[in-house]
Design a protein around this motif. Structure first.
Motif, mmCIF file in Angstrom:
data_model
loop_
_atom_site.group_PDB
_atom_site.id
_atom_site.type_symbol
_atom_site.label_atom_id
_atom_site.label_comp_id
_atom_site.label_asym_id
_atom_site.label_seq_id
_atom_site.Cartn_x
_atom_site.Cartn_y
_atom_site.Cartn_z
ATOM 1 N N PRO A 277 0.808 -1.226 0.000
ATOM 2 C CA PRO A 277 0.000 0.000 0.000
ATOM 3 C C PRO A 277 0.836 1.268 0.000
ATOM 4 O O PRO A 277 0.501 2.232 -0.692
ATOM 5 C CB PRO A 277 -0.829 -0.135 1.276
ATOM 6 C CG PRO A 277 -0.951 -1.604 1.485
ATOM 7 C CD PRO A 277 0.360 -2.180 1.036
ATOM 8 N N ALA A 278 1.944 1.294 0.761
ATOM 9 C CA ALA A 278 2.788 2.498 0.796
ATOM 10 C C ALA A 278 3.446 2.731 -0.557
ATOM 11 O O ALA A 278 3.463 3.862 -1.070
ATOM 12 C CB ALA A 278 3.849 2.362 1.890
ATOM 13 N N GLY A 562 5.511 3.515 5.207
ATOM 14 C CA GLY A 562 4.871 2.247 5.540
ATOM 15 C C GLY A 562 5.547 1.493 6.664
ATOM 16 O O GLY A 562 6.292 2.066 7.481
ATOM 17 N N ASP A 563 5.320 0.198 6.695
ATOM 18 C CA ASP A 563 5.699 -0.631 7.842
ATOM 19 C C ASP A 563 7.196 -0.713 8.092
ATOM 20 O O ASP A 563 7.623 -1.030 9.203
ATOM 21 C CB ASP A 563 5.143 -2.047 7.651
ATOM 22 C CG ASP A 563 3.626 -2.084 7.741
ATOM 23 O OD1 ASP A 563 3.027 -1.038 8.037
ATOM 24 O OD2 ASP A 563 3.041 -3.169 7.500
ATOM 25 N N VAL A 569 2.584 3.327 11.990
ATOM 26 C CA VAL A 569 1.315 2.695 12.366
ATOM 27 C C VAL A 569 1.047 1.576 11.363
ATOM 28 O O VAL A 569 0.989 1.818 10.162
ATOM 29 C CB VAL A 569 0.160 3.713 12.344
ATOM 30 C CG1 VAL A 569 -1.156 3.039 12.703
ATOM 31 C CG2 VAL A 569 0.466 4.852 13.307
ATOM 32 N N LYS A 570 0.887 0.368 11.827
ATOM 33 C CA LYS A 570 0.758 -0.786 10.928
ATOM 34 C C LYS A 570 -0.683 -0.931 10.456
ATOM 35 O O LYS A 570 -1.410 -1.850 10.831
ATOM 36 C CB LYS A 570 1.227 -2.059 11.650
ATOM 37 C CG LYS A 570 2.649 -1.965 12.223
ATOM 38 C CD LYS A 570 3.680 -1.725 11.146
ATOM 39 C CE LYS A 570 5.102 -1.816 11.663
ATOM 40 N NZ LYS A 570 5.521 -0.694 12.502
ATOM 41 N N ARG A 571 -1.101 -0.011 9.592
ATOM 42 C CA ARG A 571 -2.433 -0.036 9.015
ATOM 43 C C ARG A 571 -2.343 0.362 7.542
ATOM 44 O O ARG A 571 -1.461 1.133 7.144
ATOM 45 C CB ARG A 571 -3.383 0.916 9.748
ATOM 46 C CG ARG A 571 -3.778 0.453 11.155
ATOM 47 C CD ARG A 571 -4.666 -0.781 11.099
ATOM 48 N NE ARG A 571 -5.150 -1.187 12.411
ATOM 49 C CZ ARG A 571 -4.533 -2.065 13.192
ATOM 50 N NH1 ARG A 571 -3.392 -2.613 12.797
ATOM 51 N NH2 ARG A 571 -5.049 -2.397 14.356
ATOM 52 N N VAL A 572 -3.254 -0.142 6.733
ATOM 53 C CA VAL A 572 -3.222 0.122 5.298
ATOM 54 C C VAL A 572 -3.380 1.612 5.010
ATOM 55 O O VAL A 572 -2.650 2.195 4.199
ATOM 56 C CB VAL A 572 -4.316 -0.685 4.578
ATOM 57 C CG1 VAL A 572 -4.374 -0.317 3.094
ATOM 58 C CG2 VAL A 572 -4.070 -2.183 4.722
ATOM 59 N N GLY A 577 -1.139 6.840 3.120
ATOM 60 C CA GLY A 577 -0.898 8.243 3.415
ATOM 61 C C GLY A 577 0.583 8.577 3.445
ATOM 62 O O GLY A 577 1.011 9.617 2.925
ATOM 63 N N GLU A 578 1.391 7.694 4.039
ATOM 64 C CA GLU A 578 2.829 7.940 4.078
ATOM 65 C C GLU A 578 3.427 7.891 2.681
ATOM 66 O O GLU A 578 4.362 8.632 2.359
ATOM 67 C CB GLU A 578 3.513 6.928 4.996
ATOM 68 C CG GLU A 578 3.237 7.175 6.467
ATOM 69 C CD GLU A 578 4.131 6.360 7.372
ATOM 70 O OE1 GLU A 578 5.045 5.668 6.851
ATOM 71 O OE2 GLU A 578 3.938 6.405 8.601
ATOM 72 N N GLY A 579 2.907 6.998 1.829
ATOM 73 C CA GLY A 579 3.394 6.951 0.453
ATOM 74 C C GLY A 579 3.153 8.263 -0.267
ATOM 75 O O GLY A 579 4.031 8.782 -0.977
#
Length: 593
Positions: A277-278, A562-563, A569-572, A577-579
Motif C-alpha cells: 500500500p505504501a 509504511g511498515d 502505524v501498521k495499518r493500510v 498516506g505515508e506513500g
C-alpha cells in the motif's frame, strides 16, 4: 479419391516450412513455438491425419477441408512421430484434437502403434484407422488394442458417401463428450512441494490465471508426458503458447507470463522499492504529478495487505474489500498514470552516486534515480517450533496462502497469531475448513486485533481461540500431519491432527540489505526525520544545511513509507498516506538539487 492439387508451403502455425501442404497443413518437428502476442491464435479443434504416402496424405487433407475447414483445423503429418509432436504441442497450448485418422501400413510406427501412443495424450479424441481391402487383420488389431471408433477402407470415393458420414459420426461423438479448450498457464507439480507452492503463489498473487495439475493424477501425468518432462523436472510451467519450463526462476516465470521485469529507462526521478500500500500510494501520486517513476517488487504487488482475505476498516469500502482487489486497483491506477511496475526483481544494495542514488539488483544490474522511496514492508517472523523449517511449503505457510483454500476443505486448519492478519485468515479459512484453531501467545485478542474482527471470530462456531498457547512442535513425513500445542497457563501439551498451519506472528522489516547505508533501530526498522537527531545533532554523513524531512532517512533523498519505517502505524490507510507524503517530500528534495 481425387488427385491432389498444387499446394502452398506452411507449417502448423502458418509460417514457411520445407514440407508441402495447404495452409495449416504440413508439419515438421523443431519448429519455433509461437509466442504470446504474435497474432491471433486459431483455436479451432484439430483433425489430424497421418499417412506416409504424400499424395494420399494431401488428398485426405483436401477432402476433409472441403467439408470441415470452417469449424476445424485440418493438419497432416507423414510419420507417426511427427504426428505425436503435433499432438504434444496442441495439448500444451490448451487446444483440442477432435479426430485422428491414421494409415495402418507406415514404416517405423504403424497406425495402430501411433493411435496407442496418441491415446495417452488425447484420450478423448476419436480414432479411425485407414486400411486397404486386405488389411482386415489390422482392423481387428485396432479394435482390440486401441478401441478405434471406425476403420476406413481406401479408397473412399466418393467422400460424400464413404468418408464424411464416418467423420460426422466421430465429431458428433467427440462434441458430446469432449472438454472445452483451456488457454491458461498450466502448473504441473506435487501438492506438497515447496517449489510448486512458490510458483502457484507467485502467479496467484500476480493475478495470472492458471490451472493446477497434480502430477500424480492422470491428467497431470498426461500433460507431463506431453511436455517431455519427468517427475524430477517438476514443477513444470506450461505457458499459453505451449512452452514448457522446468523449475523456472521467478524472473523467468514473470517474463514467460507477460509481467514486466526490465526497466524501460536507466535513470528515473524516483525509484520506489516495494509495492505494498505504501509503495503503490507513492507510485500513484508520483506518476500523476509527472515524475518519471518505477516501482520494484520482488514478488507481487500488494505486500501483506494483498494477501488479506478481507479489509473492513479501509475508508470508502463500507462492505469491506479483499486485499488483492484493493491493491490490484491501486496497481492498475499507478500503471495507467505512467508508473512502471517491475516484478520478480530483488534489490540488494543502495548507495549515493554523486547527486544520484543507485539501486543494485541481485543479478548485479543497477538503476539510478534522483530520489528513492523505501516501501519494503515487513515479513512474518519465523515460527520457532521443532520441525517447522522442514515442512515449509508442505503444510506450513507464512501469510494467507489463499491458493491452499480448496485443499483445506473439511480439514483442521491451525493459524498462529493474534493481530488483524491472523483474524482475517481465521474468518476466511473457517468458510472452507471443518475446524480452525487460532493459536495466540498472549492472554487476549483485544491487545492487537480490531474489535470488528474479534466479533467475527467469536461468531464462527468452527473457530476455536487458544490464548496463552504456542506451537512447540510440528510433525509430518511428506507434509504436515500433527501440531503440538503448549498451554503456558496449565503447562499441558496437546497433539492435534492438522494438515495446514498458517503463520502470522510479529513483523520483521525487510531491510537487511540496507545495513551500513541508512540508520536502523535495534529491530531493523529504518529511522527517519526528527528521530535521527541526537541531542540536536544531525546524523553522521549528512551533508545538507537542513534537518532530515519527516520521512527522510539518514541518506538524503531516500525516504521511507509504511511498515518498514520505525514507529509507523501498521495499518493500510496510514501506509497509503505515508506513500503520498513521501512524494511531497521528494518534490521538496528535487527542488533543492
Amino acid at each position: 479419391m481425387t488427385d491432389p492439387a498444387p499446394l502452398t508451403p506452411t507449417d502448423l502455425t502458418g509460417g514457411p516450412t520445407r514440407g508441402v501442404g495447404e495452409p495449416g497443413d504440413q508439419v515438421r518437428p523443431g519448429r519455433r513455438p509461437r509466442r504470446d502476442g504474435e497474432g491471433p491464435r486459431d483455436v479451432k479443434p484439430v483433425i489430424l491425419t497421418v499417412d506416409d504416402d504424400p499424395s494420399v496424405s494431401r488428398a485426405v487433407a483436401r477432402d476433409l477441408r472441403r467439408r470441415y475447414a470452417e469449424d476445424y483445423r485440418v493438419v497432416r503429418a507423414e510419420t507417426g512421430s511427427d504426428a505425436l509432436d503435433v499432438i504434444r504441442e496442441v495439448v500444451l497450448r490448451g487446444e483440442q484434437v477432435a479426430v485422428l485418422l491414421a494409415d495402418y501400413r507406415m514404416p517405423q510406427m504403424n497406425g495402430v502403434e501411433f493411435l496407442e501412443s496418441a491415446m495417452d495424450l488425447v484420450p478423448q479424441a476419436r480414432r479411425a484407422l485407414l486400411t486397404a481391402y486386405a488389411d482386415t487383420s489390422a482392423a481387428i488389431a485396432a479394435i482390440n488394442v486401441v478401441d478405434v471408433d471406425h476403420y476406413l477402407l481406401k479408397p473412399w470415393e466418393p467422400p460424400e458417401e464413404k468418408l464424411y458420414p464416418v467423420i460426422d459420426d466421430m465429431l458428433t461423438s467427440w462434441k458430446r463428450d469432449g472438454k472445452p479448450p483451456e488457454h491458461k498457464t498450466k502448473i504441473l507439480g506435487h501438492p506438497w512441494s515447496p517449489e510448486s507452492y512458490e510458483v502457484r503463489d507467485f502467479l496467484a498473487r500476480n493475478l495470472v490465471p492458471y490451472r493446477w495439475y497434480n502430477v500424480e493424477d492422470p491428467d497431470g501425468k498426461r500433460l507431463l508426458a506431453a511436455a517431455g518432462k519427468g517427475p524430477a523436472d517438476v514443477p513444470v510451467v506450461v505457458t499459453t503458447s505451449g512452452d514448457a519450463m522446468s523449475r523456472p526462476s521467478l524472473t523467468d516465470l514473470a517474463n514467460a507470463v507477460g509481467l514486466d521485469t526490465t526497466p524501460r529507462g536507466d535513470f528515473y526521478d524516483v525509484v520506489i522499492v516495494g509495492s505494498g500500500p505504501a509503495g503503490l500510494g507513492a507510485a500513484v501520486y508520483a506518476a500523476s504529478e509527472g515524475l518519471k517513476t518505477v516501482v520494484l517488487e520482488r514478488s507481487a504487488a500488494g505486500g501483506q495487505a494483498g494477501q488479506s482475505s478481507r479489509i473492513e476498516n479501509y475508508l470508502g469500502f463500507p462492505d469491506g474489500v479483499a486485499g488483492a482487489q484493493l491493491t490490484d486497483r491501486a496497481r492498475r491506477q499507478a500503471v495507467r498514470l505512467g508508473a512502471e511496475l517491475l516484478t520478480a526483481r530483488s534489490v540488494v544494495g543502495l548507495k549515493a552516486k554523486g547527486p544520484a542514488r543507485e539501486i543494485t539488483f541481485d543479478d548485479g544490474e543497477t538503476l539510478l534515480a534522483h530520489a528513492v522511496v523505501l516501501a519494503t514492508g515487513v515479513s512474518y517472523r519465523q515460527l520457532d517450533a521443532e520441525g517447522a523449517d522442514a515442512l515449509l511449503g508442505r503444510g506450513i505457510y507464512y501469510g494467507s496462502a489463499s491458493t491452499e483454500a480448496a485443499a483445506c476443505a473439511d480439514q483442521h486448519v491451525v493459524i498462529v497469531g493474534g493481530a488483524n492478519s491472523a483474524g482475517q485468515a481465521a474468518v476466511f479459512f473457517s468458510t472452507h475448513a471443518a475446524q480452525v484453531t487460532l493459536v495466540v501467545r498472549g492472554d487476549s485478542l483485544t491487545k492487537s486485533m480490531s474489535s470488528y474482527l474479534i466479533e467475527q471470530v467469536e461468531a464462527r462456531d468452527n473457530i476455536e481461540v487458544r490464548t496463552c498457547t504456542q506451537i512447540e512442535k510440528v510433525e509430518g513425513e511428506e507434509h504436515l500431519s500433527a501440531v503440538t500445542l503448549f498451554d503456558k497457563t496449565t503447562g499441558q501439551r496437546e497433539v492435534v491432527d492438522a494438515e495446514h498451519l498458517f503463520v502470522f506472528i510479529g513483523a520483521a522489516p525487510l531491510t537487511d540489505w540496507l545495513d551500513g547505508e541508512v540508520v536502523r533501530d535495534a529491530r531493523g526498522f529504518v529511522v527517519t526525520g526528527p528521530e535521527l537527531l541526537v541531542e540536536g545533532r544531525r546524523p553522521d554523513g549528512w551533508d545538507l544545511p537542513r534537518d532530515p524531512y519527516l520521512l527522510e532517512s539518514s541518506l538524503p533523498g531516500v525516504f521511507v513509507a509504511g511498515d518498514a519505517r520505525a514507529d509507523s502505524v501498521k495499518r493500510v490507510a496510514s501506509a497509503v498516506g505515508e506513500g503520498a507524503l513521501a512524494v511531497t517530500l521528494v518534490h521538496r528534495y528535487l527542488a533543492e538539487q
